[in-house]
Design a protein around this motif. Structure first.
Motif, PDB file in Angstrom:
ATOM      1  N   CYS A   1      -3.868  -7.230   2.702  1.00 39.04           N
ATOM      2  CA  CYS A   1      -4.752  -6.531   1.775  1.00 39.04           C
ATOM      3  C   CYS A   1      -5.006  -5.153   2.380  1.00 39.04           C
ATOM      4  CB  CYS A   1      -6.067  -7.286   1.594  1.00 39.04           C
ATOM      5  SG  CYS A   1      -7.212  -6.410   0.501  1.00 39.04           S
ATOM      6  N   THR A   2      -4.458  -4.111   1.764  1.00 40.24           N
ATOM      7  CA  THR A   2      -4.539  -2.762   2.315  1.00 40.24           C
ATOM      8  C   THR A   2      -5.734  -1.976   1.789  1.00 40.24           C
ATOM      9  OG1 THR A   2      -3.033  -1.946   0.616  1.00 40.24           O
ATOM     10  CG2 THR A   2      -2.065  -2.611   2.733  1.00 40.24           C
ATOM     11  N   GLN A   3      -6.354  -2.446   0.712  1.00 36.02           N
ATOM     12  CA  GLN A   3      -7.541  -1.787   0.179  1.00 36.02           C
ATOM     13  C   GLN A   3      -8.262  -2.764  -0.739  1.00 36.02           C
ATOM     14  OE1 GLN A   3      -8.777   2.469  -1.817  1.00 36.02           O
ATOM     15  NE2 GLN A   3      -6.731   1.759  -2.168  1.00 36.02           N
ATOM     16  N   GLY A   4      -9.553  -2.890  -0.550  1.00 36.75           N
ATOM     17  CA  GLY A   4     -10.336  -3.816  -1.346  1.00 36.75           C
ATOM     18  C   GLY A   4     -11.228  -3.099  -2.342  1.00 36.75           C
TER      19      GLY A   4
ATOM     20  N   THR B   1     -10.831   2.157 -11.038  1.00 37.67           N
ATOM     21  CA  THR B   1     -10.141   1.352 -10.028  1.00 37.67           C
ATOM     22  C   THR B   1     -11.080   0.721  -9.012  1.00 37.67           C
ATOM     23  OG1 THR B   1      -9.802   3.320  -8.644  1.00 37.67           O
ATOM     24  CG2 THR B   1      -8.030   2.747 -10.203  1.00 37.67           C
ATOM     25  N   PHE B   2     -12.392   0.834  -9.221  1.00 33.44           N
ATOM     26  CA  PHE B   2     -13.369   0.386  -8.232  1.00 33.44           C
ATOM     27  C   PHE B   2     -13.180  -1.078  -7.836  1.00 33.44           C
ATOM     28  CE2 PHE B   2     -17.399  -1.259  -6.707  1.00 33.44           C
ATOM     29  CZ  PHE B   2     -17.729  -0.320  -5.750  1.00 33.44           C
ATOM     30  N   HIS B   3     -12.871  -1.958  -8.767  1.00 36.52           N
ATOM     31  CA  HIS B   3     -12.756  -3.388  -8.481  1.00 36.52           C
ATOM     32  C   HIS B   3     -11.329  -3.825  -8.163  1.00 36.52           C
ATOM     33  CE1 HIS B   3     -16.909  -4.311  -9.345  1.00 36.52           C
ATOM     34  NE2 HIS B   3     -16.826  -3.483 -10.361  1.00 36.52           N
ATOM     35  N   ALA B   4     -10.449  -2.872  -7.897  1.00 34.15           N
ATOM     36  CA  ALA B   4      -9.049  -3.191  -7.600  1.00 34.15           C
ATOM     37  C   ALA B   4      -8.895  -3.717  -6.176  1.00 34.15           C
ATOM     38  CB  ALA B   4      -8.178  -1.953  -7.795  1.00 34.15           C
ATOM     39  N   VAL B   5      -7.848  -4.506  -5.979  1.00 38.26           N
ATOM     40  CA  VAL B   5      -7.467  -5.018  -4.661  1.00 38.26           C
ATOM     41  C   VAL B   5      -5.985  -4.715  -4.486  1.00 38.26           C
ATOM     42  CG1 VAL B   5      -7.184  -7.084  -3.244  1.00 38.26           C
ATOM     43  CG2 VAL B   5      -9.181  -6.869  -4.752  1.00 38.26           C
ATOM     44  N   ASP B   6      -5.633  -4.030  -3.398  1.00 34.98           N
ATOM     45  CA  ASP B   6      -4.230  -3.710  -3.119  1.00 34.98           C
ATOM     46  C   ASP B   6      -3.660  -4.696  -2.116  1.00 34.98           C
ATOM     47  OD1 ASP B   6      -4.401  -1.483  -4.744  1.00 34.98           O
ATOM     48  OD2 ASP B   6      -4.638  -0.060  -3.094  1.00 34.98           O
ATOM     49  N   LEU B   7      -2.513  -5.258  -2.457  1.00 35.73           N
ATOM     50  CA  LEU B   7      -1.812  -6.181  -1.577  1.00 35.73           C
ATOM     51  C   LEU B   7      -0.455  -5.581  -1.238  1.00 35.73           C
ATOM     52  CD1 LEU B   7      -2.602  -9.464  -3.517  1.00 35.73           C
ATOM     53  CD2 LEU B   7      -3.750  -8.614  -1.457  1.00 35.73           C
ATOM     54  N   GLU B   8      -0.170  -5.431   0.050  1.00 38.11           N
ATOM     55  CA  GLU B   8       1.113  -4.886   0.467  1.00 38.11           C
ATOM     56  C   GLU B   8       2.171  -5.980   0.432  1.00 38.11           C
ATOM     57  OE1 GLU B   8       3.003  -3.214   4.534  1.00 38.11           O
ATOM     58  OE2 GLU B   8       1.102  -2.305   3.910  1.00 38.11           O
ATOM     59  N   CYS B   9       3.298  -5.658  -0.196  1.00 38.00           N
ATOM     60  CA  CYS B   9       4.412  -6.604  -0.272  1.00 38.00           C
ATOM     61  C   CYS B   9       5.697  -5.806  -0.413  1.00 38.00           C
ATOM     62  CB  CYS B   9       4.237  -7.564  -1.448  1.00 38.00           C
ATOM     63  SG  CYS B   9       4.180  -6.757  -3.060  1.00 38.00           S
ATOM     64  N   ASP B  10       6.816  -6.456  -0.198  1.00 38.72           N
ATOM     65  CA  ASP B  10       8.102  -5.798  -0.373  1.00 38.72           C
ATOM     66  C   ASP B  10       8.328  -5.474  -1.842  1.00 38.72           C
ATOM     67  OD1 ASP B  10       8.697  -6.025   2.329  1.00 38.72           O
ATOM     68  OD2 ASP B  10       9.757  -7.938   2.068  1.00 38.72           O
TER      69      ASP B  10
ATOM     70  N   GLY C   1       6.626  -3.106  -7.437  1.00 33.21           N
ATOM     71  CA  GLY C   1       7.323  -1.853  -7.215  1.00 33.21           C
ATOM     72  C   GLY C   1       6.478  -0.925  -6.368  1.00 33.21           C
ATOM     73  N   ASP C   2       6.921   0.301  -6.275  1.00 36.05           N
ATOM     74  CA  ASP C   2       6.142   1.323  -5.578  1.00 36.05           C
ATOM     75  C   ASP C   2       5.969   2.508  -6.524  1.00 36.05           C
ATOM     76  OD1 ASP C   2       8.753   2.184  -5.578  1.00 36.05           O
ATOM     77  OD2 ASP C   2       8.833   2.634  -3.447  1.00 36.05           O
ATOM     78  N   VAL C   3       5.642   2.190  -7.763  1.00 36.30           N
ATOM     79  CA  VAL C   3       5.539   3.196  -8.824  1.00 36.30           C
ATOM     80  C   VAL C   3       4.103   3.649  -8.981  1.00 36.30           C
ATOM     81  CG1 VAL C   3       5.980   3.633 -11.278  1.00 36.30           C
ATOM     82  CG2 VAL C   3       7.493   2.130  -9.997  1.00 36.30           C
ATOM     83  N   GLY C   4       3.913   4.946  -9.091  1.00 37.85           N
ATOM     84  CA  GLY C   4       2.584   5.530  -9.199  1.00 37.85           C
ATOM     85  C   GLY C   4       2.140   6.074  -7.859  1.00 37.85           C
ATOM     86  N   PHE C   5       0.847   6.163  -7.665  1.00 33.18           N
ATOM     87  CA  PHE C   5       0.263   6.701  -6.441  1.00 33.18           C
ATOM     88  C   PHE C   5       0.335   5.619  -5.374  1.00 33.18           C
ATOM     89  CE2 PHE C   5      -3.180   8.035  -3.640  1.00 33.18           C
ATOM     90  CZ  PHE C   5      -2.990   9.404  -3.590  1.00 33.18           C
ATOM     91  N   CYS C   6       1.418   5.609  -4.612  1.00 34.79           N
ATOM     92  CA  CYS C   6       1.666   4.565  -3.621  1.00 34.79           C
ATOM     93  C   CYS C   6       1.872   5.185  -2.238  1.00 34.79           C
ATOM     94  CB  CYS C   6       2.910   3.754  -3.977  1.00 34.79           C
ATOM     95  SG  CYS C   6       2.749   2.806  -5.469  1.00 34.79           S
ATOM     96  N   PRO C   7       0.981   4.865  -1.304  1.00 33.88           N
ATOM     97  CA  PRO C   7       1.101   5.458   0.018  1.00 33.88           C
ATOM     98  C   PRO C   7       2.226   4.873   0.859  1.00 33.88           C
ATOM     99  CG  PRO C   7      -0.769   3.973  -0.047  1.00 33.88           C
ATOM    100  CD  PRO C   7      -0.219   4.071  -1.448  1.00 33.88           C
ATOM    101  N   ARG C   8       2.785   3.724   0.484  1.00 31.96           N
ATOM    102  CA  ARG C   8       3.848   3.109   1.288  1.00 31.96           C
ATOM    103  C   ARG C   8       5.038   2.818   0.445  1.00 31.96           C
ATOM    104  NH1 ARG C   8       1.158  -0.261   5.985  1.00 31.96           N
ATOM    105  NH2 ARG C   8      -0.695   0.956   6.149  1.00 31.96           N
TER     106      ARG C   8
END
Length: 159
Positions: A54-57, A69-78, A152-159
């Motif tokens: 989880c890279t951002q909660g 996007t306040f309630h979004a959760v980012d999960l890093e995956c391939d 995917g890595d589409v949009g504002f994606c730091p990785r």
């Protein structure tokens, strides 16, 4: 991938001029917003082999400080990881035309997404979807664990 949840404070709910907007889709007022229990258990949204970081909660200072996007959760995956429905519901929007990637400000809302209206009254947005990977269509009924698309890595994606 981001998962979003919307909560409106009780005193704001009483205001007749309350308006909720989204960069993803239009919202309608929940018929009984206080029936929502934040302890609901949902299916994990990623298939394949983890671990998934989880890279951002909720309320994350990188991009989750915005109302949309306040309630979004980012999960890093391939890239190409199966994205799974977290519950039973109906697909209400599929966006998969964008290709932009990286952290340039122009990419902030250029993600691909699949929006599912869950039967429990919550809408879930799965974003940063791989272009052309949607396995569902608008109006389709989905179940927990069903593959919706590929990450995917589409949009504002730091990785």
């Amino acid at each position: 991938m981001d998962l979003c949840y919307l909560e409106v404070p009780r005193k704001k709910l009483r205001r007749k001029n309350l308006s909720v907007g989204s960069d993803i889709c239009e919202f309608t007022e929940h018929p009984d917003p206080w029936s929502w229990n934040v302890r609901h258990t949902f299916h994990f949204p990623l298939g394949g082999v983890g671990p998934f970081l989880c890279t951002q909660g909720i309320g994350g200072q990188f991009t989750h400080f915005l109302p949309q996007t306040f309630h979004a959760v980012d999960l890093e995956c391939d890239v190409g990881t199966p994205v799974l429905s977290v519950g039973e519901g109906v697909v209400v929007e599929v966006r998969q035309e964008h290709q932009a990637t990286g952290i340039h400000v122009d990419n902030l809302y250029l993600w691909n997404s699949i929006t599912v209206a869950l039967d429990v009254g919550v809408w879930v947005d799965f974003v940063h979807v791989m272009q052309g990977s949607a396995a569902v269509r608008v109006g389709e009924k989905v179940r927990p664990g069903q593959v919706l698309c590929l990450s995917g890595d589409v949009g504002f994606c730091p990785r």
